[in-house]
Design an enzyme around this catalytic site. Structure first.
Site, PDB file in Angstrom:
ATOM      1  N   ASP A 144     -10.565   4.575  -7.309  1.00 44.78           N
ATOM      2  CA  ASP A 144     -10.981   4.838  -5.938  1.00 44.78           C
ATOM      3  C   ASP A 144      -9.889   4.371  -4.977  1.00 44.78           C
ATOM      4  OD1 ASP A 144     -12.678   5.382  -3.710  1.00 44.78           O
ATOM      5  OD2 ASP A 144     -13.466   3.340  -3.766  1.00 44.78           O
TER       6      ASP A 144
ATOM      7  N   ASP B  71     -10.532   3.637  -1.115  1.00 44.01           N
ATOM      8  CA  ASP B  71     -11.033   2.693  -0.104  1.00 44.01           C
ATOM      9  C   ASP B  71     -11.638   1.455  -0.755  1.00 44.01           C
ATOM     10  OD1 ASP B  71     -10.257   4.674   1.633  1.00 44.01           O
ATOM     11  OD2 ASP B  71     -12.284   5.394   2.024  1.00 44.01           O
TER      12      ASP B  71
END
Length: 176
Positions: free
Chosen positions: A8, A10
């Site tokens: 991922d 963020d």
């Protein structure tokens, strides 16, 4: 054959938490202490969730984010031994698409465009491992999920939690 890892952006590669604190203070004159965020959902951790949400649509918000400590060196090492994909559910914030691509090009130029996935729902991702800060993504992970610690998930129990990039790499190499 190399095992695959979805990473991922963020709160895992990009320090969105610090960006939210900085931009909220700059835009609204209210400095939110990082310690007060622990265990709270992002939208509940700031005084006005609508104002916080507006930040996420402002030009430059995703482009100017700092890199999480250790992320660059860790991903460089991982791509030697794993098939690495950067995965972001970026469709909720359409302006973030270009900014996130530019951010990756600047900070992770060694990641091919073929290994970047911007999507709306991560349940489509089929990798051996997924490193994410949100349970909503790990709940549908087809491989082994790894919860990357962020303030908003501090009170969530998960069997594979990593607090930093050293722990993430250690786990991946022990389980490949």
């Amino acid at each position: 054959m190399k095992k695959s890892v979805a990473i991922d952006m963020d709160h895992v590669l990009a320090d969105i938490e610090q960006q939210m604190i900085k931009w909220y203070a700059d835009q609204y004159g209210v400095l939110v202490a990082k310690e007060t965020l622990k265990g709270k959902a992002e939208q509940e951790a700031f005084p006005d969730k609508e104002k916080l949400r507006k930040l996420l649509f402002m030009p430059g918000f995703f482009r100017d984010t700092e890199v999480i400590e250790g992320a660059i060196d860790a991903v460089k090492k991982l791509i030697e031994d794993f098939e690495v994909y950067i995965v972001s559910a970026a469709m909720e914030f359409p302006q973030s698409l270009g900014e996130k691509k530019e951010w990756l090009t600047e900070h992770f130029p060694f990641i091919s465009w073929k290994n970047i996935v911007f999507c709306g729902d991560k349940s489509i991702i089929d990798t051996d491992f997924m490193i994410d800060d949100h349970m909503k993504n790990l709940n549908y992970c087809k491989g082994r999920g790894m919860l990357f610690t962020a303030s908003h998930n501090a009170n969530i129990e998960y069997d594979v939690r990593v607090n930093n990039w050293k722990e993430a790499c250690d786990y991946l190499y022990q389980n490949r």
